[in-house]
Design an enzyme around this catalytic site. Structure first.
Site, PDB file in Angstrom:
ATOM      1  N   ASP A   1      28.860  40.384  45.769  1.00 42.36           N
ATOM      2  CA  ASP A   1      30.000  41.342  45.871  1.00 42.36           C
ATOM      3  C   ASP A   1      30.337  42.544  44.624  1.00 42.36           C
ATOM      4  O   ASP A   1      30.230  43.599  45.106  1.00 42.36           O
ATOM      5  CB  ASP A   1      31.222  40.406  45.981  1.00 42.36           C
TER       6      ASP A   1
ATOM      7  N   GLU B   1      41.594  38.798  46.914  1.00 38.73           N
ATOM      8  CA  GLU B   1      40.623  40.118  47.523  1.00 38.73           C
ATOM      9  C   GLU B   1      41.471  40.607  48.788  1.00 38.73           C
ATOM     10  O   GLU B   1      41.440  41.851  48.561  1.00 38.73           O
ATOM     11  CB  GLU B   1      39.373  39.506  48.100  1.00 38.73           C
TER      12      GLU B   1
ATOM     13  N   GLU C   1      30.698  36.521  33.655  1.00 38.70           N
ATOM     14  CA  GLU C   1      31.975  36.034  33.516  1.00 38.70           C
ATOM     15  C   GLU C   1      32.696  36.662  32.139  1.00 38.70           C
ATOM     16  O   GLU C   1      33.682  37.137  32.266  1.00 38.70           O
ATOM     17  CB  GLU C   1      32.266  34.730  33.788  1.00 38.70           C
TER      18      GLU C   1
ATOM     19  N   GLU D   1      37.710  29.478  51.605  1.00 38.37           N
ATOM     20  CA  GLU D   1      36.382  29.970  51.110  1.00 38.37           C
ATOM     21  C   GLU D   1      35.201  30.296  52.084  1.00 38.37           C
ATOM     22  O   GLU D   1      34.725  31.387  51.960  1.00 38.37           O
ATOM     23  CB  GLU D   1      35.760  29.132  50.005  1.00 38.37           C
TER      24      GLU D   1
END
Length: 589
Positions: A276, A390, A128, A369
């Site tokens: 991803d 997204e 992150e 989700e």
């Protein structure tokens, strides 16, 4: 307003083709409603609504939550979630410039330089930290790198040699160095967490997600090529190559791996959470760095993904060694995939998958989700929508690639849904359950960094990030020593937190570094032969220079140089452009 003013008239046949996953009634409703809306309202009116959305959230954060990491929009206060680095402010910085607010960009950039200190006893997510500034802590320096590269366009005072130097670049380098201890493993794959002051804890687990290993190449290569220090790019590449070697016999990777033993702990293979951005960075790294190795890796993975995980244009989760279905679900994080496919020119597949995902949005007014594909419903305890970007991101890429105005419909739907469901007096709240639209007391920083940014860019085809010339501004600028580099003309590449990076700047600074290295090598080679009498003359009687410096290669009076020095001065301009139709690499012939 004429429909062609945004992107151009699309054909009736193409519209019918794109609408195949929907019912004829739905297709007609979308076409008619979009036509009426676009005729009545200019694109500028939608951009203004999106600006208002941004500033409602941004000002609410400043008024109620700063300097905490995130805003709590139901109680109008703040909370620290990633180390108390004012994460939302760093994440929102380049969005300010995207919206045209140079004044606030300059103020915040200066504020961050004065207040952020990475010498802190805080445990940080390595992944992150990389993407955000890598996806939360990356706000630290993904956002800082982007802000540094946009400083010239923002009208900030620049150091000589920018973009190869600057205070925000030094901050990003400082943050990145705090992450390097995490890469000191037997395999080169990093630990998931590092203490910014003390390094990796002796009790730190060696298990991390796949994306946590493979989502560094964009930021680390950018940092290496801007600063001339190859350390960052080298550790990112070592991690990628180590991960590549662990793929299964059928070409898939799992979800969690032990970075010391290279054993897969979670063996579910898919394109969603935990994996991803690994695939995303292989494609975008190939584009930004013109790197065939990264492209080869992705294409090999993509063949396996298409063979084993794709069913009716959905992508399921399968066992990485056998290819048997383990979870027939769609995760909202997977919605980036159609946009990624468009970057490689796989438009037919991308369009069909996007329509599947869009049908889920239309069912709930947002993406849960987890969504059970066989049951057509949400999954227990995964019913929330934290305002993720997204699907909007994919709509932006597909609109750029196809000119199909139906992707603007998703943008309108998203704008209306977020305003009607998630807006509070103090910002925008996570939707706790998309079925009844209950709210949760959190506004994640990616809402300002990604969701609002992609939504705005969807409705601004002439934006400089698209290579446009809005309001008469040039889409490029000069940089480097003496202003010899052309920046902003090669297309921008977004990292996984939507922070734009300029490939031209990487080329500018790395070429500058190579030229200086050639000069140093030349001076060194000449100093080795300085005692010989040849066409270069002799320096035997020349006075010695300062200690540690090479001897002079200046000619004496009357001497003539018969051959030029072997210093190359490349004049070929930066030609690589971010392609939406598969033209990734330049012609080297």
């Amino acid at each position: 307003m004429n429909l062609t003013s945004l992107r151009g008239q699309r054909s009736h046949d193409r519209f019918l083709e794109d609408c195949l996953p929907l019912s004829p009634v739905d297709c007609s409703l979308i076409a008619v409603s979009l036509l009426l809306i676009m005729l009545k309202y200019p694109a500028s009116s939608f951009r203004q609504r999106i600006r208002s959305m941004f500033y409602h959230a941004y000002n609410s954060y400043l008024d109620n939550a700063f300097p905490y990491d995130e805003l709590r929009p139901l109680t109008c206060d703040g909370q620290d979630t990633w180390g108390s680095f004012s994460l939302t402010l760093i994440d929102a910085l380049d969005t300010l410039l995207v919206l045209g607010n140079q004044t606030e960009f300059q103020r915040v950039a200066s504020l961050l330089q004065d207040t952020i200190d990475f010498d802190t006893d805080v445990n940080a997510s390595v992944f992150e930290t990389n993407i955000r500034g890598t996806k939360k802590q990356s706000v630290w320096w993904g956002g800082l790198l982007s802000a540094h590269l946009l400083s010239g366009r923002a009208g900030m005072e620049l150091e000589p040699g920018w973009p190869c130097s600057g205070p925000l670049l030094r901050m990003a380098e400082d943050a990145a160095r705090k992450l390097l201890p995490a890469f000191q493993t037997a395999t080169g794959m990093p630990y998931g967490t590092v203490n910014l002051l003390k390094g990796v804890s002796p009790t730190e687990t060696s298990v991390t997600c796949t994306a946590g290993v493979g989502t560094f190449i964009l930021e680390f290569a950018t940092l290496s090529r801007l600063t001339g220090d190859a350390t960052f790019e080298n550790v990112a590449r070592r991690a990628l190559r180590a991960l590549w070697k662990t793929k299964s016999d059928i070409g898939l990777v799992g979800n969690h791996i032990d970075v010391q033993s290279q054993k897969w702990v979670a063996q579910d293979a898919g394109i969603g959470a935990g994996v991803d951005s690994y695939f995303e960075y292989l494609v975008k790294g190939a584009i930004m760095l013109q790197d065939e190795e990264l492209l080869h890796m992705f294409l090999e993975y993509d063949r396996a993904i298409q063979n084993y995980t794709r069913f009716d244009d959905w992508y399921l989760w399968v066992q990485m060694h056998k290819g048997t279905v383990s979870m027939p679900v769609f995760q909202s994080l997977e919605a980036f995939w159609p946009g990624l496919q468009s970057l490689l020119g796989n438009l037919d597949s991308a369009v069909r998958t996007f329509q599947n995902y869009y049908s889920v949005w239309r069912q709930f007014g947002g993406l849960p989700e987890f969504y059970s594909i066989p049951q057509g419903s949400t999954v227990d305890k995964r019913e929330g929508y934290p305002l993720r970007p997204e699907l909007i991101e994919s709509a932006m890429y597909l609109f750029r690639a196809t000119g199909d105005h139906t992707y603007l419909q998703l943008g309108l739907d998203a704008l209306e849904s977020i305003e009607r469901i998630a807006r509070t007096p103090c910002g925008y709240a996570t939707i706790k359950d998309v079925r009844d639209h209950q709210l949760d007391n959190r506004m994640e920083s990616f809402f300002l960094a990604e969701t609002v940014k992609y939504l705005y860019l969807l409705f601004d085809p002439d934006h400089f990030l698209h290579g446009g010339r809005a309001s008469g501004d040039s889409s490029w600028e000069a940089g480097g020593e003496g202003g010899q580099c052309v920046l902003g003309a090669g297309g921008f590449v977004f990292n996984t937190e939507a922070h734009p990076l300029d490939p031209a700047a990487l080329y500018c600074c790395s070429q500058h570094s190579r030229d200086h290295q050639e000069l140093r090598d030349l001076l060194f080679s000449l100093s080795q032969t300085s005692g010989e009498s040849d066409n270069w003359g002799t320096t035997a009687d020349a006075p010695p220079g300062p200690p540690g410096q090479s001897e002079s290669i200046a000619l004496r009076a009357g001497e003539k140089r018969k051959t030029p020095p072997p210093l190359s001065c490349p004049v070929q301009p930066f030609r690589a452009r971010l392609s939406l139709l598969g033209q990734v690499f330049t012609d080297r012939s």
